[in-house]
Design a protein around this motif. Structure first.
Motif, PDB file in Angstrom:
ATOM      1  N   LYS A   1       4.527   4.920  -5.450  1.00  0.00           N
ATOM      2  CA  LYS A   1       3.109   4.622  -5.228  1.00  0.00           C
ATOM      3  C   LYS A   1       2.216   5.277  -6.275  1.00  0.00           C
ATOM      4  O   LYS A   1       1.021   5.452  -6.044  1.00  0.00           O
ATOM      5  CB  LYS A   1       2.698   5.106  -3.837  1.00  0.00           C
TER       6      LYS A   1
ATOM      7  N   GLU B   1       0.956   4.412  -9.055  1.00  0.00           N
ATOM      8  CA  GLU B   1      -0.180   3.652  -9.576  1.00  0.00           C
ATOM      9  C   GLU B   1      -1.346   3.632  -8.603  1.00  0.00           C
ATOM     10  O   GLU B   1      -2.480   3.862  -8.981  1.00  0.00           O
ATOM     11  CB  GLU B   1       0.262   2.218  -9.903  1.00  0.00           C
ATOM     12  N   GLN B   2      -1.009   3.360  -7.340  1.00  0.00           N
ATOM     13  CA  GLN B   2      -2.069   3.364  -6.319  1.00  0.00           C
ATOM     14  C   GLN B   2      -2.710   4.743  -6.223  1.00  0.00           C
ATOM     15  O   GLN B   2      -3.924   4.867  -6.087  1.00  0.00           O
ATOM     16  CB  GLN B   2      -1.515   2.998  -4.940  1.00  0.00           C
ATOM     17  N   LEU B   3      -1.870   5.760  -6.306  1.00  0.00           N
ATOM     18  CA  LEU B   3      -2.377   7.124  -6.202  1.00  0.00           C
ATOM     19  C   LEU B   3      -3.356   7.426  -7.336  1.00  0.00           C
ATOM     20  O   LEU B   3      -4.451   7.952  -7.110  1.00  0.00           O
ATOM     21  CB  LEU B   3      -1.208   8.131  -6.228  1.00  0.00           C
TER      22      LEU B   3
ATOM     23  N   ASN C   1      -5.022   5.279  -9.163  1.00  0.00           N
ATOM     24  CA  ASN C   1      -6.233   4.481  -8.991  1.00  0.00           C
ATOM     25  C   ASN C   1      -7.163   5.116  -7.970  1.00  0.00           C
ATOM     26  O   ASN C   1      -8.368   5.182  -8.159  1.00  0.00           O
ATOM     27  CB  ASN C   1      -5.885   3.051  -8.558  1.00  0.00           C
ATOM     28  N   GLU C   2      -6.566   5.575  -6.896  1.00  0.00           N
ATOM     29  CA  GLU C   2      -7.347   6.197  -5.836  1.00  0.00           C
ATOM     30  C   GLU C   2      -8.032   7.483  -6.347  1.00  0.00           C
ATOM     31  O   GLU C   2      -9.182   7.751  -6.027  1.00  0.00           O
ATOM     32  CB  GLU C   2      -6.414   6.510  -4.655  1.00  0.00           C
TER      33      GLU C   2
END
Lengths: 138, 254
Positions: B120, B122-124, B126-127
């Motif tokens: 995860k 990438e999501q992390l 981005n967040e």
């Protein structure tokens, strides 16, 4: 005058050398050099202006004060300036009108943040044509 | 041909080198560089001898203008320069205090494992980008007025915890408990506050960055301390790691 200003790389900072046929022009070019570090000047339009009136003990300090005033206006009002009209300049006083516009993230790409003009390696040279040098804390 | 610095500095021992007062007229005290002979060649090229000598001019300077092994070119003071001045007739030099006052490093530990995070990442990232404003012109989600900013200046980390931006446990592991006692916001200019307000709650710009890293090996407590202080030193030396690829070390460079 072949060029208005040039950028000088320094270990961890960045400096500028600005030229002019007189000191007014050199101070104006130093300000343009400053904003050329921050953004692409071509992308900036002249939609507003700010008037500046400064006093300082000598011309070197005046240059630092002048550039720091513009950095302050950028930080607090988010204004990018591109043209500078120095209406009065002597050893201790400066009056200027600066033209530019507020930062618009869809239009302006911000490059580097300039924290302050410094006294380090500061030079104001009135030789054959005027030349000033400033190092910025980035 | 001998290195040019050999004619200037006096060797005290393998790691202490003195720049005598005679090096530059006006020095009130000698300079003292803590370094090795091989490093002196490099230091000489950087011309920081001049800056060590210049610091020796400061009114009220005591004993020596000192330079630590990480010495390199700065403003007025060399980076790594140390000087003491007398309270009675000495000066406080902004160059010596440092222009990025209280520029610091924080290490936040999570209980997540690499296996959990890696898929995860990438999501992390981005967040993190969404929630931690960074870069030039960014503004924090935290909005305060000048009066509230005074409270931030007085209370430090305690203010953030009171507002729900941190945990009480964070304060326990922060030096000075996240607050230097006796702060007087009245001494800070109104303009400095105006410049500071939008930066509150941001990562900042320039060489400030955030990285997500994995603890690959747990060493002894002593070694761990060493590691943390080495990281600190690396940051303080202005070193910026190369943009890391996705993986165990994701480096965000602003």
């Amino acid at each position: 005058m072949e060029k208005d200003f040039e950028i000088v790389d320094h270990t961890a900072d960045v400096g500028i050398i600005a030229y002019g046929t007189d000191m007014n022009q050199a101070f104006a070019n130093a300000a343009r050099a400053l904003f050329s570090l921050i953004t692409e000047l071509d992308d900036v339009d002249e939609v507003l202006h700010r008037d500046t009136k400064l006093t300082a003990p000598d011309e070197e300090s005046l240059l630092v004060e002048w550039l720091n005033e513009l950095i302050y206006l950028f930080d607090v009002e988010n204004i990018l300036f591109k043209r500078f009209d120095i209406t009065q300049l002597n050893n201790t006083q400066l009056k200027a009108r600066s033209y530019g516009e507020k930062v618009d993230s869809s239009k302006h790409k911000l490059k580097i943040g300039v924290k302050a003009a410094t006294y380090h390696m500061l030079k104001v040279d009135k030789g054959d044509g005027c030349k000033v040098q400033v190092l910025f804390d980035i | 041909m001998p290195a040019p610095w050999k004619e200037i500095v006096h060797k005290i021992d393998d790691y202490r080198w003195e720049i005598p007062k005679s090096y530059k007229q006006g020095m009130s005290v000698p300079g003292l560089i803590f370094t090795s002979e091989s490093m002196l060649n490099h230091i000489w090229e950087e011309q920081v001898f001049q800056q060590v000598a210049n610091v020796a001019f400061l009114p009220g300077i005591v004993d020596h203008s000192l330079a630590m092994p990480d010495i390199h070119w700065g403003y007025g003071f060399p980076i790594g320069g140390v000087a003491a001045t007398r309270t009675k007739d000495g000066v406080v030099s902004p160059g010596g205090v440092g222009f990025d006052i209280n520029c610091g490093v924080r290490l936040l530990r999570t209980n997540l494992t690499e296996q959990e995070v890696r898929p995860k990442i990438e999501q992390l990232i981005n967040e993190l980008f969404v929630n931690i404003p960074s870069g030039l012109g960014s503004k924090g989600k935290i909005r305060v007025n000048k009066k509230e900013l005074d409270e931030v200046l007085i209370k430090g980390s305690q203010w953030a915890v009171e507002k729900g931006y941190g945990e009480a446990e964070d304060i326990v592991v922060t030096e000075e408990s996240g607050c230097i006692k006796g702060a007087n916001p009245g001494k800070v200019s109104s303009r400095a506050k105006e410049r500071g307000i939008p930066q509150l709650g941001t990562l900042g710009s320039g060489n400030h960055f955030l990285e997500v890293a994995v603890v690959a090996e747990i060493m002894t407590e002593t070694q761990l301390r060493l590691w943390v202080s080495m990281i600190l030193d690396r940051y303080l030396s202005g070193f910026t790691p190369a943009p890391g690829a996705l993986g165990t070390r994701f480096v965000v460079i602003i």
